[in-house]
Design a protein around this motif. Structure first.
Motif, PDB file in Angstrom:
ATOM      1  N   THR A  65       5.323   5.767  -1.530  1.00 43.70           N
ATOM      2  CA  THR A  65       4.705   5.011  -0.424  1.00 43.70           C
ATOM      3  C   THR A  65       5.084   3.545  -0.534  1.00 43.70           C
ATOM      4  OG1 THR A  65       2.685   4.669  -1.712  1.00 43.70           O
ATOM      5  CG2 THR A  65       2.719   6.571  -0.207  1.00 43.70           C
ATOM      6  N   TYR A  66       5.016   2.859   0.585  1.00 42.68           N
ATOM      7  CA  TYR A  66       5.332   1.437   0.602  1.00 42.68           C
ATOM      8  C   TYR A  66       4.635   0.777   1.782  1.00 42.68           C
ATOM      9  CZ  TYR A  66       8.672   3.078   4.087  1.00 42.68           C
ATOM     10  OH  TYR A  66       9.240   3.674   5.180  1.00 42.68           O
ATOM     11  N   SER A  67       4.477  -0.510   1.668  1.00 46.67           N
ATOM     12  CA  SER A  67       3.944  -1.320   2.766  1.00 46.67           C
ATOM     13  C   SER A  67       4.534  -2.714   2.646  1.00 46.67           C
ATOM     14  CB  SER A  67       2.415  -1.378   2.735  1.00 46.67           C
ATOM     15  OG  SER A  67       1.963  -2.097   1.611  1.00 46.67           O
ATOM     16  N   THR A  86       4.150  -7.115  -0.239  1.00 41.66           N
ATOM     17  CA  THR A  86       4.733  -5.780  -0.278  1.00 41.66           C
ATOM     18  C   THR A  86       4.075  -4.989  -1.402  1.00 41.66           C
ATOM     19  OG1 THR A  86       6.787  -4.510  -0.270  1.00 41.66           O
ATOM     20  CG2 THR A  86       6.661  -6.339  -1.809  1.00 41.66           C
ATOM     21  N   GLU A  87       4.054  -3.673  -1.225  1.00 40.71           N
ATOM     22  CA  GLU A  87       3.532  -2.790  -2.264  1.00 40.71           C
ATOM     23  C   GLU A  87       4.374  -1.518  -2.269  1.00 40.71           C
ATOM     24  OE1 GLU A  87      -0.527  -0.536  -3.758  1.00 40.71           O
ATOM     25  OE2 GLU A  87      -0.669  -2.101  -2.250  1.00 40.71           O
ATOM     26  N   LEU A  88       4.729  -1.069  -3.462  1.00 41.25           N
ATOM     27  CA  LEU A  88       5.472   0.169  -3.657  1.00 41.25           C
ATOM     28  C   LEU A  88       4.651   1.069  -4.564  1.00 41.25           C
ATOM     29  CD1 LEU A  88       8.967  -1.355  -4.500  1.00 41.25           C
ATOM     30  CD2 LEU A  88       8.212  -0.472  -2.284  1.00 41.25           C
ATOM     31  N   SER A  99       1.791   1.988  -8.991  1.00 45.66           N
ATOM     32  CA  SER A  99       2.119   1.091  -7.873  1.00 45.66           C
ATOM     33  C   SER A  99       2.395  -0.314  -8.400  1.00 45.66           C
ATOM     34  CB  SER A  99       1.000   1.060  -6.831  1.00 45.66           C
ATOM     35  OG  SER A  99      -0.169   0.489  -7.359  1.00 45.66           O
ATOM     36  N   ASN A 101       2.754  -4.453  -6.746  1.00 40.96           N
ATOM     37  CA  ASN A 101       2.571  -5.283  -5.562  1.00 40.96           C
ATOM     38  C   ASN A 101       3.071  -6.693  -5.818  1.00 40.96           C
ATOM     39  OD1 ASN A 101       0.246  -6.976  -6.519  1.00 40.96           O
ATOM     40  ND2 ASN A 101      -0.712  -4.975  -6.650  1.00 40.96           N
TER      41      ASN A 101
END
Length: 165
Positions: A65-67, A86-88, A99, A101
């Motif tokens: 997931t990412y944002s 950003t976050e992975l 995760s 960030n």
């Protein structure tokens, strides 16, 4: 604050939103907009600015997931602020979730603050042993305050152990 947001939710459950904001703050106590101890804005001063922002989040059911998102606009005393995040994340089903960030802020203000940049970097690991027993950890470095934080939660049903540094 006036806030106008439009959100898109896609069939795969990913989402995106955009916003416009009109921010207004009247300070009830002295405030340093950089939090670096440079100088304070006076109590009772009024500040207004506009900003535009966005965020995209990938579909939450994926293993990876990412944002990412951002905010551009004004900031207190005739300043400007750019913020990017950003976050992975990755899940090793069904027991581990990892995760990372990253948050960047660029603030331009008049003297005495001038231009300042800050990074916030973090990583998280969640380990699930059973549906009632899990271990959650967060490590984070905040460049603005110059500190490293470590938060750990071990939860076993009714027992909870929390460690903060």
């Amino acid at each position: 604050m006036t806030y106008l947001m439009y959100k898109f939710e896609f069939r795969n459950r990913s989402s995106a939103f955009f916003f416009l904001s009109d921010d207004y703050v009247e300070l009830l106590s002295p405030f340093d907009p950089t939090r670096l101890g440079i100088a304070d804005l006076a109590t009772g001063t009024k500040h207004q600015w506009n900003a535009f922002g966005w965020e995209y989040q990938s579909k939450p059911q994926s293993l990876f997931t990412y944002s990412f998102g951002g905010r551009l606009g004004g900031y207190y005393q005739d300043g400007n602020r750019t913020s990017l995040t950003t976050e992975l994340g990755y899940r090793f089903q069904p027991y581990v979730s990892l995760s990372a960030n990253l948050n960047y802020n660029h603030i331009d203000l008049p003297a005495p603050w001038n231009t300042n940049e800050f990074w916030l970097i973090g990583a998280e690991a969640d380990i699930t042993f059973t549906n009632k027993l899990f271990f959650a950890n967060l490590v984070q470095y905040n460049e603005q305050t110059g500190n490293m934080n470590l938060n750990s939660d071990f939860n076993g049903g009714t027992a909870l152990l929390r460690i903060y540094f």
